[in-house]
Design an enzyme around this catalytic site. Structure first.
Site, short mmCIF file in Angstrom:
data_model
loop_
_atom_site.label_atom_id
_atom_site.label_comp_id
_atom_site.label_asym_id
_atom_site.label_seq_id
_atom_site.Cartn_x
_atom_site.Cartn_y
_atom_site.Cartn_z
N ASP A 60 0.87 -1.17 0.00
CA ASP A 60 0.00 0.00 0.00
C ASP A 60 0.91 1.22 0.00
O ASP A 60 1.64 1.47 0.97
CB ASP A 60 -0.88 0.00 1.25
N TYR B 129 -7.45 15.65 -7.46
CA TYR B 129 -6.66 14.92 -8.46
C TYR B 129 -5.72 15.84 -9.23
O TYR B 129 -4.56 15.52 -9.45
CB TYR B 129 -7.59 14.18 -9.41
N LYS C 195 -1.61 15.55 -9.10
CA LYS C 195 -0.75 15.26 -10.25
C LYS C 195 0.23 16.39 -10.51
O LYS C 195 1.39 16.15 -10.89
CB LYS C 195 -1.61 14.98 -11.49
#
Length: 278
Positions: A65, A158, A162
């Site tokens: 993980d 998101y 990124k």
């Protein structure tokens, strides 16, 4: 000899999609590849599929993980132990969630997405650097997205995540260049994987991708894997600190339009999780 013979490599999120394609591409050219992810059944299936293609290198797996630092450290050392060295990392694990405008964002969900992408990649950098340095240098590939530099409405954390990965790759390239370690990021556009299956091919959302892509189609996992292979190998020895698009030219125009999709979502889905590359 295969071009990557003697290379030890780790691919995170390697059980499916882009990660699996990257692992297969590296193994095909001779690398001893370890894939990792949270779901062992997916990893086992991917290893069997890649091995069946009889690559010049080898393929194995370890459950990991990436949001757990100890787990990442174990995976990186397992990858190095497979061939006695670590020469490359493709930090592909990541994902999104919490689709919606910023004023409706759930804070815990926002943090989860940042941890998965940014912190997960940082853990890989932190624990890979000593081994890459010991190997005399190497290559680290971070997985960004066109969403990291082009607006994607309603994508919540998101886009920030990124963009954070891209900033990390540039800084790391500067910090560790003297050690011969190269850091680059890939920006995939719409790639036909199971992570994108939630977008109906007859929807306005899908049409917005096609309409804004000069090559008028969607990419395949191998399109990203081919670039990852280049960035890992000796052919790219003079390339570092770069963020490279694999998007059919989509970044030349505008981001996808999720208005139709967004309008249909219930509050439960808005604050739920989108698919992840685990």
């Amino acid at each position: 000899m295969a071009a990557l013979q003697g290379y030890g490599a780790l691919v995170t999120g390697g059980g499916t999609g882009i990660g699996k394609a990257c692992a297969a591409r590296l193994a095909r050219d001779g690398a001893a590849v370890t894939i990792c992810g949270r779901t062992e059944s997916k990893l086992v299936s991917a290893v069997a599929e890649i091995a069946a293609a009889q690559p010049a290198g080898s393929i194995g797996h370890v459950v990991c993980d990436v949001t757990d630092e100890a787990s990442v450290q174990e995976a990186i050392h397992a990858a190095a132990a497979k061939s006695g060295t670590l020469n490359a990392v493709v930090a592909n694990a990541g994902g999104g969630g919490g689709l919606g405008p910023y004023h409706l964002q759930d804070t815990d969900e926002y943090i989860r997405v940042l941890h998965l992408n940014v912190l997960g990649t940082m853990f890989c950098v932190k624990h890979a650097v000593p081994l890459l340095r010991a190997a005399g240098g190497g290559s680290f590939v971070g997985m960004s997205s066109i969403a990291g530099h082009q607006t994607h409405q309603w994508f919540g954390a998101y886009t920030a995540a990124k963009a954070g990965i891209e900033a990390m790759m540039r800084n790391a390239a500067d910090e560790f260049g003297e050690a011969g370690i190269r850091f680059n990021a890939i920006r995939p556009g719409f790639i036909a994987t199971e992570l994108m299956d939630f977008i109906s091919r007859d929807s306005e959302v899908y049409a917005s991708y096609i309409d804004n892509t000069p090559l008028a189609g969607v990419g395949q996992p191998d399109d990203v894997a081919d670039l990852a292979r280049f960035l890992v190998g000796p052919e790219s020895r003079w390339i570092t600190g770069q963020c490279i698009n694999v998007d059919g030219g989509h970044s030349l125009r505008r981001g996808p339009q999720y208005g139709e999709f967004f309008a249909k979502l219930s509050n439960e889905v808005l604050h739920g999780q989108l698919p992840e590359a685990d």
